[in-house]
Design an enzyme around this catalytic site. Structure first.
Site, PDB file in Angstrom:
ATOM      1  N   ASP B  28       0.665  -1.241  -0.092  1.00 41.32           N
ATOM      2  CA  ASP B  28      -0.187   0.083  -0.164  1.00 41.32           C
ATOM      3  C   ASP B  28       0.865   1.272  -0.029  1.00 41.32           C
ATOM      4  O   ASP B  28       1.720   1.072   0.995  1.00 41.32           O
ATOM      5  CB  ASP B  28      -0.962   0.055   1.300  1.00 41.32           C
ATOM      6  CG  ASP B  28      -2.102  -0.633   1.224  1.00 41.32           C
ATOM      7  OD1 ASP B  28      -2.346  -1.354   0.073  1.00 41.32           O
ATOM      8  OD2 ASP B  28      -2.845  -0.560   2.097  1.00 41.32           O
ATOM      9  N   LYS B  85      -8.072   0.546  -5.267  1.00 41.36           N
ATOM     10  CA  LYS B  85      -9.257  -0.040  -4.610  1.00 41.36           C
ATOM     11  C   LYS B  85     -10.605   0.544  -5.120  1.00 41.36           C
ATOM     12  O   LYS B  85     -10.400   2.033  -5.233  1.00 41.36           O
ATOM     13  CB  LYS B  85      -9.336  -0.039  -3.154  1.00 41.36           C
ATOM     14  CG  LYS B  85      -8.179  -1.040  -2.471  1.00 41.36           C
ATOM     15  CD  LYS B  85      -8.291  -0.561  -0.923  1.00 41.36           C
ATOM     16  CE  LYS B  85      -6.915  -1.400  -0.189  1.00 41.36           C
ATOM     17  NZ  LYS B  85      -7.021  -2.671  -0.322  1.00 41.36           N
ATOM     18  N   GLY B 157      -5.536  -3.012   8.713  1.00 48.86           N
ATOM     19  CA  GLY B 157      -5.306  -1.850   9.710  1.00 48.86           C
ATOM     20  C   GLY B 157      -5.091  -2.041  10.976  1.00 48.86           C
ATOM     21  O   GLY B 157      -4.963  -1.154  11.803  1.00 48.86           O
ATOM     22  N   ARG B 169      -6.636 -20.779   6.979  1.00 52.39           N
ATOM     23  CA  ARG B 169      -6.941 -21.965   7.334  1.00 52.39           C
ATOM     24  C   ARG B 169      -8.326 -22.389   6.777  1.00 52.39           C
ATOM     25  O   ARG B 169      -8.502 -23.699   6.846  1.00 52.39           O
ATOM     26  CB  ARG B 169      -6.524 -21.921   9.012  1.00 52.39           C
ATOM     27  CG  ARG B 169      -5.340 -21.932   9.500  1.00 52.39           C
ATOM     28  CD  ARG B 169      -5.063 -22.667  10.650  1.00 52.39           C
ATOM     29  NE  ARG B 169      -3.611 -22.613  11.101  1.00 52.39           N
ATOM     30  CZ  ARG B 169      -2.717 -23.479  10.768  1.00 52.39           C
ATOM     31  NH1 ARG B 169      -2.922 -24.779  10.151  1.00 52.39           N
ATOM     32  NH2 ARG B 169      -1.444 -23.449  11.202  1.00 52.39           N
ATOM     33  N   GLY B 218      -3.246  -7.233   8.104  1.00 48.20           N
ATOM     34  CA  GLY B 218      -2.666  -7.757   9.504  1.00 48.20           C
ATOM     35  C   GLY B 218      -1.224  -8.149   9.354  1.00 48.20           C
ATOM     36  O   GLY B 218      -0.413  -8.267  10.330  1.00 48.20           O
ATOM     37  N   GLY B 239      -0.228  -3.618   3.777  1.00 51.96           N
ATOM     38  CA  GLY B 239      -1.029  -2.172   3.871  1.00 51.96           C
ATOM     39  C   GLY B 239      -0.395  -1.447   4.802  1.00 51.96           C
ATOM     40  O   GLY B 239       0.857  -0.987   4.530  1.00 51.96           O
ATOM     41  N   SER B 240      -0.889  -1.103   6.141  1.00 53.23           N
ATOM     42  CA  SER B 240      -0.157  -0.026   6.944  1.00 53.23           C
ATOM     43  C   SER B 240       1.115  -0.623   7.473  1.00 53.23           C
ATOM     44  O   SER B 240       1.713   0.111   8.193  1.00 53.23           O
ATOM     45  CB  SER B 240      -1.430   0.042   8.277  1.00 53.23           C
ATOM     46  OG  SER B 240      -2.551  -0.029   7.885  1.00 53.23           O
TER      47      SER B 240
END
Lengths: 194, 298
Positions: B28, B85, B157, B169, B218, B239-240
């Site tokens: 990102d 996005k 996030g 999983r 995550g 991402g973050s």
């Protein structure tokens, strides 16, 4: 023809699984190449499609760039598809990215445009036989021009899309994305020449 | 020479780009400078967006498609593919992104959904789409609509990997169930998980999803990224996790190496040294359901 033959596939990033499948279909054993020591005992090497800047950086970091360049210059047959074609080339227009620099070719990256210009087409490739080859081009490069010693195997609208120089073979398209194994078969013949 | 027929925007060409991204990291970025750092670190693609998920979470409000000018700036800054996005169900945002020549669209739950019933009919587009999924049924519904790439939703996030692990999983368990089922049982399974029968059949025959499956939501450390590869993901979105950490350039490079060499623990330990603080993050277990993003999408 293929018994006992072992082909390495550069397994850092990209269409590794697809090349493995094409080779297994031909009864050829494959080895994932992640480090220079993985090059030991292989009869040939494939550089798969992926992202060329990523692959080049990862090859540099663990000594693979140097080791593969050496093996290639000593005659190891290498097939480069798309990203592989870029990495094999001595000259890459508008870029100073890492490369093997083994083929006397001048490459234009993302040469057809962005993903929306990616395409597939039936192309006549005499060296593979009468039946056209189904070519898939993904944000593909092409060889703009080549010096003496490079054999052009497919040219379309002036662009070189498939070329051979001694033990090195490069395609701008992705033979690994189709079920047609003729490019791989043609490549394996380079092993027998030695 | 006979006229050669060129076909663009086909399923093979769209799926092909996803295949080329395998084993890579998609990052990102919110401006051209970050995009260049990502490319320099070895990202296979960047996701252009206005705010990273942790900021969307913190600031609230409606999260929409990014400003086209910002996207163009990023397209001009890098040579790797640029993704962006669109809101779930927002056909027009997707068309705009296609008109901008974006390489891949993420119809994403991270943005505020525009339609609370329907997703975009992605097979109508020439540009490829990726969508999030928490289980096999959701993944196959998205593929049925034309997605050529799936990613776990995780919990974007948060910097907490637990949801992404749960989702991969779950997808793996669902696939094992389909593979071990008899052909006679497949229709009932398709009905139960809300998936198109033909795609369930394909999963049984392939033993995996018919498209590329990435991790997302995550990932904060090289070890997180390698964990997702170990669990069977084809690549990783971060991402973050990168640009909210102390040393984005170094962490980005470390995550790229950890994904390529995910089986090499010694190498991952080496690249994990001295990365500085990771993003602060928040534990999903302590969050209220209303604050979770992964439930968006139908």
């Amino acid at each position: 023809m293929v018994s006992g033959m072992k082909v390495g596939i550069l397994a850092l990033q990209g269409a590794i699984r697809e090349h493995r499948k094409s080779l297994h279909r031909l009864g050829v054993e494959t080895v994932d190449v992640l480090n220079p020591q993985d090059l030991k005992g292989i009869n040939a090497l494939i550089l798969p499609g992926g992202e060329s800047t990523t692959t080049g950086k990862l090859m540099l970091r663990y000594g693979l760039l140097e080791a593969i360049a050496r093996a290639g210059s000593q005659g190891l047959p290498i097939l480069g598809t798309c990203t592989g074609l870029i990495l094999l080339s001595k000259h890459i227009n508008h870029s100073n990215q890492h490369r093997l620099g083994l083929m006397d070719t001048y490459v234009e990256r993302n040469a057809f445009g962005r993903q929306l210009e990616s395409f597939e087409a039936e192309m006549p490739v005499p060296v593979l036989g009468e039946k056209p080859f189904h070519t898939v081009f993904i944000r593909a490069p092409y060889i703009e021009k080549a010096d003496e010693g490079v054999e052009v195997l497919l040219r379309y609208q002036g662009k070189i899309l498939f070329a051979k120089q001694d033990n090195l073979l490069a395609t701008a398209f992705h033979p690994e994305l189709t079920d047609d194994t003729r490019v791989h078969e043609y490549f394996l013949q380079l092993i027998n020449q030695d | 020479m006979k006229e050669i027929k060129i076909e663009t925007g086909t399923v093979a060409v769209k799926r092909g780009l996803a295949e080329m991204l395998k084993g890579g990291v998609i990052m990102d970025v919110v401006n051209p400078e970050q995009a260049k750092i990502a490319e320099e670190a070895g990202a296979v693609a960047v996701m252009a967006l206005e705010r990273v998920p942790s900021d969307i979470r913190a600031q609230g409000g409606v999260a929409r498609m990014s400003d086209p000018e910002m996207i163009i700036g990023i397209q001009q800054a890098v040579s790797i593919p640029v993704m962006a996005k669109a809101r779930i169900g927002h056909i027009l945002e997707a068309r705009l992104l296609e008109a901008l020549g974006i390489d891949f669209i993420d119809e994403s739950e991270v943005l505020t959904p525009a339609d609370d019933v329907y997703h975009i009919l992605k097979s109508d587009f020439k540009v490829p789409f990726v969508c999030g999924a928490r289980n096999l049924g959701e993944a196959l519904r998205r593929i049925g609509e034309g997605a050529v790439m799936i990613r776990t939703k995780g919990e974007a996030g948060t910097g907490d990997i637990v949801e992404a692990v749960r989702h991969i999983r779950r997808v793996n368990e669902d696939i094992r169930r389909v593979v071990s089922a008899t052909y006679m049982e497949l229709m009932s399974i398709a009905k139960e998980i809300g998936a198109p029968y033909e795609l369930v059949l394909q999963v049984k025959e392939l033993g995996r999803l018919p498209v590329v499956n990435f991790a997302a939501g995550g990932v904060a450390t090289p070890a997180d990224a390698a964990l997702m590869m170990e669990l069977g993901c084809d690549g990783v979105f971060v991402g973050s996790g990168i640009f909210k950490s102390d040393n984005p350039a170094k962490r980005a490079k470390a995550i790229v190496e950890a994904v390529a060499h995910y089986k090499d623990a010694a190498l991952i330990a080496e690249v994990s040294k001295g990365l500085g603080k990771s993003m602060p993050g928040q534990s999903v277990a302590r969050m209220e359901d209303k604050d979770k993003i992964a439930g968006r999408g139908w």
